[in-house]
Design a protein around this motif. Structure first.
Motif, PDB file in Angstrom:
ATOM      1  N   GLU A   1     -15.408  -8.681  -5.502  1.00 25.70           N
ATOM      2  CA  GLU A   1     -14.801  -8.334  -4.210  1.00 25.70           C
ATOM      3  C   GLU A   1     -15.619  -7.288  -3.449  1.00 25.70           C
TER       4      GLU A   1
ATOM      5  N   GLU B   1      -4.600   3.695  -1.830  1.00 29.97           N
ATOM      6  CA  GLU B   1      -3.554   2.682  -1.972  1.00 29.97           C
ATOM      7  C   GLU B   1      -4.150   1.287  -2.119  1.00 29.97           C
TER       8      GLU B   1
ATOM      9  N   ARG C   1     -12.496 -15.940  -2.176  1.00 29.36           N
ATOM     10  CA  ARG C   1     -13.693 -16.121  -1.371  1.00 29.36           C
ATOM     11  C   ARG C   1     -14.521 -17.337  -1.763  1.00 29.36           C
ATOM     12  N   LYS C   2     -14.585 -17.593  -3.084  1.00 31.00           N
ATOM     13  CA  LYS C   2     -15.538 -18.616  -3.525  1.00 31.00           C
ATOM     14  C   LYS C   2     -14.941 -20.006  -3.643  1.00 31.00           C
TER      15      LYS C   2
ATOM     16  N   ARG D   1      -7.174 -12.132  -1.983  1.00 29.62           N
ATOM     17  CA  ARG D   1      -7.922 -11.633  -3.126  1.00 29.62           C
ATOM     18  C   ARG D   1      -8.406 -12.759  -4.049  1.00 29.62           C
ATOM     19  N   GLY D   2      -9.692 -12.704  -4.353  1.00 30.66           N
ATOM     20  CA  GLY D   2     -10.259 -13.650  -5.306  1.00 30.66           C
ATOM     21  C   GLY D   2     -10.486 -15.038  -4.742  1.00 30.66           C
TER      22      GLY D   2
ATOM     23  N   PHE E   1       0.836  -1.205   0.000  1.00 34.46           N
ATOM     24  CA  PHE E   1       0.000   0.000   0.000  1.00 34.46           C
ATOM     25  C   PHE E   1       0.867   1.251   0.000  1.00 34.46           C
TER      26      PHE E   1
END
Lengths: 660, 273
Positions: free
Chosen positions: B218, B151, A155-156, A152-153, A35
């Motif tokens: 998401e 970010e 979840r399923k 990320r991605g 970040f």
């Protein structure tokens, strides 16, 4: 020198971690840019995470002796996962993250990994693909638990045997009363003989082999080499090379744990250069192509800069080339030169190093392949202590390395501390060291053929020690080295590499085994030569025409003669000078079988296919007409006809070494 | 999967589609004597990807501009979250949670990627202009909080390497991604994309498609998009509205639309005899 007793109980990576917590607890151990901010963990914080992770693994059922595959880009969590696995008595197996599922299938099956730690969804998908598509009927999937770092991605996905790393850590923390004692007991069992890591060699020939490295291998090597280069806590490295590569394991794990220096992970592969500049590592490793790429960028940008800046750059780079390496090596230099270099440092070198991210580099290494002398001396002349080392996975990297002040582009240095090196009669290099691998996993035949009972390991490379300096020089793969008709050494790759350092030469193939003299095929680099032709108003309509242009031939003749001169300077190899050569009318190509897919020349194929040309070179003709079959990308075949000019190059007289 | 269920349904790939979020009722938009949109009604459901397609000049972008509040239709009503939306300025619409990208990229070319995306947070910044200019007091903490959100978007769209690069120096495909990032930074409930894949090569289209799906998946963001690439539309969207000469000629799932005679005629032409 075989250390059998571990120093004061520091016989494993987890033991080193505990020592670092005690000695450097509040100093940064790991950083990662995320970040847009460098997040950092002190040794104490990293230790807490690793212990929780280890207990989380135990909660999922990780046993002693299990193999844990780790796949992903360099991230602190993945380094921790390797340590956590060791704490549990398991063996970490880092894999190349860019490997496709098919390649992973072999390794996963071979080591029988029960746990896989994945960096992100992409890697998880590959594991699932391995199980659904790449296992044969009689293979049953070994992987029982998948842990992923990036949510990320994910979840399923079916989570019946899949967990996010954060959840594993949380579970480990929650269950610490249950597992603390067991974890401590398992960690205490680790000693110098237990396996530290298993790394698969990339396997250019045949299937990959699992190299088993013990704690002794890793810790002794790390200790010796860290002392050699005076590495210490407070140093900074950038961990950006593949985690599955032994070098990264030694630099970012072995030496980092031994010395307590800080490992910095870039934000992503694309931001590596920016992150390098922000961190300003003090200890840095890169393969030659990275240095080459950076130099090219610098040169292109200088071409585009204003006239004054260009002038300033050229003027002071000339000063740097003249005196920079001597100043770096601590040799005496005149006061006027010292002043000019000091001024240059303020005006050019300092800002340039800062831009490249090398301002603070105290020790830099390159290895893996030959680096061009110009490239090497460019960085050295700026005052960057760039050195070369020679090593392989089976040696826990280090076989030889260059001590400060004795650095040259054409040697790979003296044997690393604790390493014995000997040269066999056929020129092959053998070594024996505390870092010498234990065995190849499930492959006793290969182990026996590589490592003899006394512990000597064949490198497969041919080389020799320079008499006056004691530095090792690697000349070629041992199997390619031969003898010429008069019995002198024939090392084609050595000459080819020298030729290829010229931008206009793309490929070179040198012949001469059992012959009276050496000859060569040259491939010109269409980009470089085409560009040169444009600047010199040389008109051409095809690759073939350009390759046979008299001016091009003249330029290449000059290059070959220069190479001959430098080859002649070497008494052992002066027989390898190229007497006659020709420029090929087509580029050597993998589609025609002349090269491997990784762009390595298949010497034998080339020699057979162009036997008429080889014959002409030795037959003394000055021109030859030839027809060559080519395969187009769609599989169609065609033929190229050409008349090639055979050229003679100036040969230098062999130099005798001054008797000492 | 009952697509007619007014309370929502679950798609074949497991996404939850809710009830109606926005409803356009009998919208007519005229520019002087030219009717850009004539009596069009359709709805957008919570969580779905809704495509608007049609030949050039069909009124698709006008429709998007009506949704975003840039055009106020002469007739018809826009209902959002169950209440009728009065005529609003675009910034008021944005404050309701509707963000968009443009057919012709509308970024600040001289500003960095980061600064461009930060502008997506403007509607949510509370401190005054003076405090922000002086970076003093509450403005400081506020900017840090907004930067964190930004970010996360940068990380999500994988554009860390161009964070500090002026937008003017970026290739087209990346500019499009930055524009999407700016829209996402506003944390919209409804995201309007005007030809997000125009002028891209196959690889860039694949990337963009993946990002659109990921955003929807998401964050649960509802997406309405205009697109010409039929392959992309058919693959991405849950339901499609087809427009031609300002009129609606089809509405339904990609399969239904594909087999609709009026749609086929509009795209392939029909003989007038």
């Amino acid at each position: 020198m075989k250390a059998t007793q571990a120093q004061a109980g520091l016989a494993s990576i987890p033991a080193l971690l505990a020592r670092n917590v005690a000695q450097h607890g509040s100093k940064p151990a790991y950083r990662e840019k995320e970040f847009g901010i460098w997040q950092s963990w002190t040794w104490a914080q990293a230790d807490a995470e690793i212990r929780a992770m280890a207990m989380g693994f135990m909660a999922l059922g990780l046993n002693r002796g299990d193999y844990v595959a780790v796949i992903g880009r360099n991230r602190p969590q993945l380094y921790w996962a390797m340590v956590a696995a060791q704490m549990c008595g398991a063996i970490p197996v880092p894999l190349y993250q860019d490997a496709v599922a098919q390649e992973m299938a072999f390794v996963l099956d071979h080591c029988g990994a029960r746990f896989v730690v994945c960096g992100d969804q992409e890697q998880v998908d590959k594991i699932l693909e391995v199980e659904s598509e790449w296992l044969t009927e009689d293979q049953k999937p070994s992987v029982e638990q998948i842990v992923y770092v990036d949510k990320r991605g994910m979840r399923k996905y079916d989570h019946s045997r899949m967990n996010a790393m954060a959840d594993v850590i949380a579970e480990g923390q929650a269950a610490h009363h249950r597992f603390e004692a067991e974890l401590t007991a398992r960690t205490a069992e680790l000693d110098y003989n237990s396996t530290c890591v298993m790394l698969y060699t990339s396997g250019t020939t045949g299937k990959p082999k699992g190299v088993v490295l013990s704690n002794r291998n890793i810790i002794e090597t790390s200790k010796n080499t860290a002392d050699f280069d005076h590495l210490r806590a407070g140093d900074e490295v950038l961990a950006y090379l593949p985690m599955a590569w032994v070098g990264d394991f030694i630099f970012s794990m072995g030496q980092a744990m031994w010395t307590g220096f800080c490992v910095n992970c870039p934000e992503s592969a694309a931001t590596m250069m920016t992150d390098l500049r922000e961190i300003g590592p003090t200890y840095y490793f890169a393969p030659p192509r990275v240095f080459e790429g950076q130099l090219t960028n610098v040169m292109i940008r200088m071409e585009d800069s204003g006239r004054f800046k260009k002038w300033l750059f050229d003027k002071y780079m000339a000063v740097a080339r003249r005196v920079g390496p001597d100043i770096l090596d601590g040799k005496p230099v005149s006061a006027a030169d010292k002043f000019a270099y000091w001024l240059g440092d303020i005006l050019v070198y300092g800002p340039l190093k800062n831009t490249l991210g090398f301002s603070r580099v105290r020790v830099g290494y390159t290895a893996g392949e030959a680096i061009g002398p110009e490239i090497f001396s460019f960085y050295r002349s700026l005052g960057i202590n760039l050195k070369q080392l020679y090593g392989q996975t089976e040696a826990s990297v280090f076989i030889t390395q260059q001590p400060d002040g004795q650095v040259r582009a054409d040697t790979v240095g003296v044997p690393s501390p604790g390493v014995e090196v000997k040269i066999a009669d056929n020129g092959e290099v053998f070594y024996r060291s505390p870092g010498t691998f234990e065995s190849y996993y499930k492959n006793p035949e290969s182990t026996a053929s590589t490592k003899d009972p006394e512990g000597w390991v064949a490198t497969g490379d041919a080389g020799f020690f320079e008499e006056d300096t004691g530095h090792l020089r690697i000349i070629d793969r041992a199997k390619d080295v031969g003898k010429m008709a008069d019995g002198s050494l024939f090392a084609p790759k050595y000459v080819e590499n020298k030729l290829k350092f010229y931008p206009s030469i793309l490929e070179a193939v040198v012949f001469g085994a059992s012959r009276d003299f050496c000859t060569a095929f040259i491939n010109i680099d269409l980009n470089a030569v085409g560009n040169w032709a444009e600047r010199n108003n040389i008109a051409y309509s095809s690759y073939q025409e350009l390759s046979q242009h008299p001016r091009v031939l003249e330029m290449i003749t000059g290059h070959v003669s220069e190479v001959n001169e430098s080859v002649a300077a070497d008494p052992m190899l002066s027989g390898c000078q190229v007497h006659r050569f020709l420029i090929l009318h087509k580029e050597l190509d993998a589609d025609d079988g002349e090269m491997t897919r990784t762009r390595k020349v298949r010497r034998k194929v080339v020699e057979d296919k162009f036997s008429d040309l080889v014959g002409a070179l030795y037959g003394g003709k000055s021109e030859i007409y030839t027809e060559t079959e080519v395969t187009y990308e769609d599989g169609r075949k065609g033929a190229i006809k050409a008349t090639l000019t055979l050229a003679d190059a100036a040969v230098a007289p062999a130099q005798k070494v001054a008797a000492e | 999967m009952n697509i007619q269920n007014p309370d929502g349904y679950t798609t074949a790939d497991g996404r939850e589609i809710g009830g109606v979020m926005m409803e356009m009722k009998n919208i007519t938009l005229r520019f002087g004597g030219v009717a850009a949109i004539t009596d069009i009604s359709f709805d957008i459901r919570q969580g779905e990807i809704r495509a608007i397609i049609g030949p050039n000049g069909a009124g698709k972008s006008s429709m998007l501009n009506v949704i975003s509040g840039f055009y106020v239709p002469q007739e018809g009503e826009v209902w959002f979250h169950g209440s009728r939306r009065p005529a609003m300025k675009p910034y008021q619409v944005a404050a309701q949670g509707i963000a968009r990208t443009f057919q012709n990229i509308a970024l600040f070319e001289g500003m960095t990627v980061l600064d461009n995306i930060m502008t997506g947070r403007l509607t949510q910044m509370k401190s005054g202009m003076l405090a922000q200019a002086l970076w003093w007091g509450k403005a400081q903490a506020e900017e840090t909080a907004h930067r964190e959100k930004v970010e996360k978007v940068i990380d999500f769209l994988e554009i860390q390497h161009i964070r500090k690069t002026p937008v003017g120096r970026l290739p087209y495909g990346l500019k499009k991604r930055v524009e999407l990032a700016r829209a996402l930074a506003a944390e919209p409930k409804l995201l309007l994309l005007d030809e997000p894949m125009a002028g891209m090569n196959v690889e860039e289209k694949e990337d963009m498609s993946r990002f659109i799906l990921d955003v929807n998946d998401e964050f649960g963001t509802t997406i309405a998009l205009i697109e010409h690439d039929m392959g992309v539309v058919m693959d991405l969207s849950d339901r499609v509205v087809v427009m031609d000469y300002g009129k609606k000629i089809g509405d339904g799932t990609p399969d239904e639309v594909r087999n609709n005679q009026a749609v086929i005629d509009a795209y392939l032409g029909v003989s007038h005899d």
